[in-house]
Structures are given as C-alpha cells and as structure tokens.
Design a protein around this motif. Sequence first.
Motif, mmCIF file in Angstrom:
data_model
loop_
_atom_site.group_PDB
_atom_site.id
_atom_site.type_symbol
_atom_site.label_atom_id
_atom_site.label_comp_id
_atom_site.label_asym_id
_atom_site.label_seq_id
_atom_site.Cartn_x
_atom_site.Cartn_y
_atom_site.Cartn_z
ATOM 1 N N LEU A 1 0.811 -1.223 0.000
ATOM 2 C CA LEU A 1 0.000 0.000 0.000
ATOM 3 C C LEU A 1 0.842 1.270 0.000
ATOM 4 O O LEU A 1 0.413 2.302 -0.507
ATOM 5 C CB LEU A 1 -0.929 0.025 1.228
ATOM 6 C CG LEU A 1 -2.135 -0.902 1.203
ATOM 7 C CD1 LEU A 1 -2.965 -0.752 2.462
ATOM 8 C CD2 LEU A 1 -3.003 -0.593 -0.013
ATOM 9 N N VAL A 2 2.056 1.201 0.572
ATOM 10 C CA VAL A 2 2.858 2.432 0.675
ATOM 11 C C VAL A 2 4.080 2.408 -0.242
ATOM 12 O O VAL A 2 4.935 3.281 -0.164
ATOM 13 C CB VAL A 2 3.286 2.721 2.142
ATOM 14 C CG1 VAL A 2 2.059 2.902 3.021
ATOM 15 C CG2 VAL A 2 4.190 1.635 2.688
ATOM 16 N N ALA A 3 4.118 1.414 -1.130
ATOM 17 C CA ALA A 3 5.307 1.228 -1.971
ATOM 18 C C ALA A 3 5.532 2.376 -2.958
ATOM 19 O O ALA A 3 6.662 2.609 -3.387
ATOM 20 C CB ALA A 3 5.188 -0.088 -2.736
ATOM 21 N N ASP B 1 13.051 6.708 5.661
ATOM 22 C CA ASP B 1 13.150 5.464 6.421
ATOM 23 C C ASP B 1 11.746 4.920 6.636
ATOM 24 O O ASP B 1 10.794 5.695 6.723
ATOM 25 C CB ASP B 1 13.869 5.657 7.773
ATOM 26 C CG ASP B 1 13.113 6.645 8.643
ATOM 27 O OD1 ASP B 1 13.358 7.846 8.523
ATOM 28 O OD2 ASP B 1 12.233 6.213 9.425
ATOM 29 N N LEU B 2 11.640 3.618 6.673
ATOM 30 C CA LEU B 2 10.317 2.991 6.813
ATOM 31 C C LEU B 2 10.484 1.614 7.431
ATOM 32 O O LEU B 2 11.307 0.809 6.972
ATOM 33 C CB LEU B 2 9.659 2.850 5.431
ATOM 34 C CG LEU B 2 8.307 2.129 5.406
ATOM 35 C CD1 LEU B 2 7.246 2.928 6.156
ATOM 36 C CD2 LEU B 2 7.844 1.896 3.963
ATOM 37 N N GLU B 3 9.695 1.387 8.491
ATOM 38 C CA GLU B 3 9.704 0.060 9.111
ATOM 39 C C GLU B 3 8.249 -0.402 9.231
ATOM 40 O O GLU B 3 7.395 0.357 9.700
ATOM 41 C CB GLU B 3 10.342 0.135 10.498
ATOM 42 C CG GLU B 3 10.482 -1.208 11.147
ATOM 43 C CD GLU B 3 11.297 -1.130 12.437
ATOM 44 O OE1 GLU B 3 12.419 -1.647 12.447
ATOM 45 O OE2 GLU B 3 10.784 -0.551 13.421
ATOM 46 N N ILE B 4 8.003 -1.640 8.782
ATOM 47 C CA ILE B 4 6.660 -2.224 8.915
ATOM 48 C C ILE B 4 6.843 -3.582 9.550
ATOM 49 O O ILE B 4 7.517 -4.449 8.978
ATOM 50 C CB ILE B 4 5.990 -2.374 7.536
ATOM 51 C CG1 ILE B 4 5.729 -0.989 6.915
ATOM 52 C CG2 ILE B 4 4.692 -3.169 7.654
ATOM 53 C CD1 ILE B 4 5.234 -1.030 5.475
ATOM 54 N N LYS B 5 6.291 -3.750 10.747
ATOM 55 C CA LYS B 5 6.433 -5.081 11.349
ATOM 56 C C LYS B 5 5.352 -5.350 12.393
ATOM 57 O O LYS B 5 4.795 -4.419 12.980
ATOM 58 C CB LYS B 5 7.818 -5.274 11.945
ATOM 59 C CG LYS B 5 8.156 -4.395 13.091
ATOM 60 C CD LYS B 5 9.550 -4.747 13.620
ATOM 61 C CE LYS B 5 9.890 -3.864 14.807
ATOM 62 N NZ LYS B 5 11.241 -4.004 15.284
ATOM 63 N N ASN B 6 5.101 -6.619 12.605
ATOM 64 C CA ASN B 6 4.154 -7.001 13.647
ATOM 65 C C ASN B 6 4.789 -6.763 15.013
ATOM 66 O O ASN B 6 5.971 -7.063 15.225
ATOM 67 C CB ASN B 6 3.777 -8.480 13.518
ATOM 68 C CG ASN B 6 2.737 -8.715 12.423
ATOM 69 O OD1 ASN B 6 2.327 -7.788 11.730
ATOM 70 N ND2 ASN B 6 2.312 -9.953 12.265
ATOM 71 N N ARG B 7 3.975 -6.202 15.920
ATOM 72 C CA ARG B 7 4.446 -5.932 17.279
ATOM 73 C C ARG B 7 3.405 -6.476 18.261
ATOM 74 O O ARG B 7 2.205 -6.453 17.988
ATOM 75 C CB ARG B 7 4.578 -4.413 17.515
ATOM 76 C CG ARG B 7 5.468 -3.654 16.546
ATOM 77 C CD ARG B 7 6.903 -3.540 17.003
ATOM 78 N NE ARG B 7 7.095 -3.177 18.381
ATOM 79 C CZ ARG B 7 7.349 -1.926 18.823
ATOM 80 N NH1 ARG B 7 7.393 -0.916 17.962
ATOM 81 N NH2 ARG B 7 7.567 -1.693 20.107
ATOM 82 N N LEU B 8 3.877 -6.933 19.391
ATOM 83 C CA LEU B 8 2.969 -7.418 20.437
ATOM 84 C C LEU B 8 2.602 -6.268 21.363
ATOM 85 O O LEU B 8 3.430 -5.395 21.640
ATOM 86 C CB LEU B 8 3.641 -8.539 21.239
ATOM 87 C CG LEU B 8 4.091 -9.749 20.412
ATOM 88 C CD1 LEU B 8 4.701 -10.812 21.325
ATOM 89 C CD2 LEU B 8 2.934 -10.333 19.603
ATOM 90 N N ARG B 9 1.358 -6.282 21.815
ATOM 91 C CA ARG B 9 0.873 -5.231 22.721
ATOM 92 C C ARG B 9 0.139 -5.906 23.887
ATOM 93 O O ARG B 9 -0.755 -6.722 23.662
ATOM 94 C CB ARG B 9 -0.064 -4.293 21.953
ATOM 95 C CG ARG B 9 -0.760 -3.241 22.784
ATOM 96 C CD ARG B 9 -1.525 -2.257 21.890
ATOM 97 N NE ARG B 9 -2.351 -2.949 20.899
ATOM 98 C CZ ARG B 9 -3.617 -3.329 21.115
ATOM 99 N NH1 ARG B 9 -4.197 -3.078 22.261
ATOM 100 N NH2 ARG B 9 -4.299 -3.961 20.178
ATOM 101 N N VAL B 10 0.555 -5.578 25.097
ATOM 102 C CA VAL B 10 -0.085 -6.185 26.271
ATOM 103 C C VAL B 10 -1.360 -5.412 26.607
ATOM 104 O O VAL B 10 -1.361 -4.182 26.650
ATOM 105 C CB VAL B 10 0.875 -6.183 27.477
ATOM 106 C CG1 VAL B 10 0.173 -6.709 28.737
ATOM 107 C CG2 VAL B 10 2.120 -7.012 27.166
ATOM 108 N N VAL B 11 -2.442 -6.150 26.801
ATOM 109 C CA VAL B 11 -3.739 -5.549 27.146
ATOM 110 C C VAL B 11 -4.128 -6.045 28.533
ATOM 111 O O VAL B 11 -4.188 -7.260 28.759
ATOM 112 C CB VAL B 11 -4.835 -5.984 26.140
ATOM 113 C CG1 VAL B 11 -6.148 -5.268 26.419
ATOM 114 C CG2 VAL B 11 -4.384 -5.746 24.701
ATOM 115 N N GLN B 12 -4.374 -5.098 29.451
ATOM 116 C CA GLN B 12 -4.777 -5.503 30.795
ATOM 117 C C GLN B 12 -6.284 -5.742 30.818
ATOM 118 O O GLN B 12 -7.047 -4.887 30.383
ATOM 119 C CB GLN B 12 -4.399 -4.417 31.802
ATOM 120 C CG GLN B 12 -2.897 -4.401 32.034
ATOM 121 C CD GLN B 12 -2.407 -3.151 32.729
ATOM 122 O OE1 GLN B 12 -3.140 -2.183 32.881
ATOM 123 N NE2 GLN B 12 -1.153 -3.187 33.121
#
Length: 202
Positions: free
Chosen positions: A164-166, A172-183
Amino acid sequence: MDSRQFWDARYREKPGSWGEDPNIFLTEIELGGLSTAVDLAGGNGRNSLWLASNGLRVENVDISPVALEQFLERAERSGVSHLCSTVAADATEAAFSFSPDLLVIAYLQLEKDQLAQAITNAIGQLKAGATVLGVWHAVENLERGFGGPPNKEVLVSEDQLRELVADYQWSDLEIKNRLRVVQTDEGDKVAIDVVLFGHLAV
Ligand SMILES: C[S@@+](CC[C@H](N)C(=O)[O-])C[C@H]1O[C@@H](n2cnc3c(N)ncnc32)[C@H](O)[C@@H]1O
C-alpha cells in the motif's frame, strides 16, 4: 446502518472503549521537532489528547461526529482545547485543514481498497519529511491474539501494508508485527498489531 451511524452508536453506548491512555507505539515516538499532527480516525481522542498535552496542535479527523464531540469535551476538561480541531469526514476523502508534521492512523478498520484510498488521501496531504505512524490489528491477531475485530477483511498484514505504501518515497520505513499487552479483568492478554513507522523523503 452506514459506517457513520455504526460508529456514532458505538461511541454513544461505550465512550470508554479505547481507554484513556495513548497507544503504546505512539508514546515511543520522539516528539522533538514536531509541532502539528493529524490523528486520522482518532475517535474520541485518546491519542490526540496525548499529543496536545505534549504541546502539538492536533486535528482529529473521524467519520463519527459523536466521537469528535466527546473528544472536544475531553480536550476542554484537559485544558488543551486551544490546540485541538476536528474534521468530521470519511478518511478516504477527508481534507485536513493543515499539512501536519505527524500523521497518526490507529486502528482504522477498512477493507483493502478503502484503506488504500484513505492512505493515499492522507499521505498526499503531508509535507516532505513528515513522520507517519500507522497501527492496525494484524491478520495474525484473529487466530493468536487478543481483541480486535473478528472480520478478516479489515485486518492487515505486513505485506499488504508494504504494497500500500510502496509508491511513496521514504527516507526510512519500518513495517512489522508488534505485540501489545492488554490488561483485562482476567489478567494480561497479548494482541498482535502491525505497525508502520517512517518518514517521507525530503
Ligand atoms: C477502533 S476505533 C480507533 C479510534 C482511535 N484511533 C483510537 O485508537 O483510540 C476506529 C475509528 O475509526 C473511525 N472510522 C471508521 N471508519 C472511518 C472512515 N471511513 N473514515 C474516518 N474514520 C473512520 C471510527 O469512527 C472510529 O473512531
């Protein structure tokens, strides 16, 4: 029910859905040198409020007038309303009232074609060198992560986002899956987000 009616009803029923705290990935951004931001699909404004409380002038652009009303009330209560503006519009065609240093898109849930339109429309309004943060529920979240929509059509993959952004020039550009803690009441859960962070070329 169209999208605006759906989101208006959601904000009337559950104004606290996204909590008070800003998105964790937004708080990682170095704000030095940034003066203005657009929070696209900013909802009732947890991220906009955090940016304004850090001194940025921020425009919250969302399809839901109810969410934007709630945002302006929160901004008033927080003493930052002089830094806040709103645009009630569809992200695929919204016109920002200024060209921001920072674009934030957090959890805008659109099907692929519409998301492409929204990204094209938003990036087209940025200045050279602008900072872009985008966060979506990752497609992997459906099977292995907590929360997020159950509709696969609005979940996003790293590859989809790269495509989509190509067409844009990035310094600089970083696209990656990240984990997010949900309480939660049942303890901490982990959500999988796909995060885009970069700067347009100058
Ligand atoms: C999951 S909420 C996220 C809100 C906010 N970004 C946050 O992280 O707290 C998704 C938001 O997208 C907005 N939205 C949905 N479709 C939209 C569209 N086509 N154009 C603009 N906003 C839209 C909704 O009104 C809602 O506020």
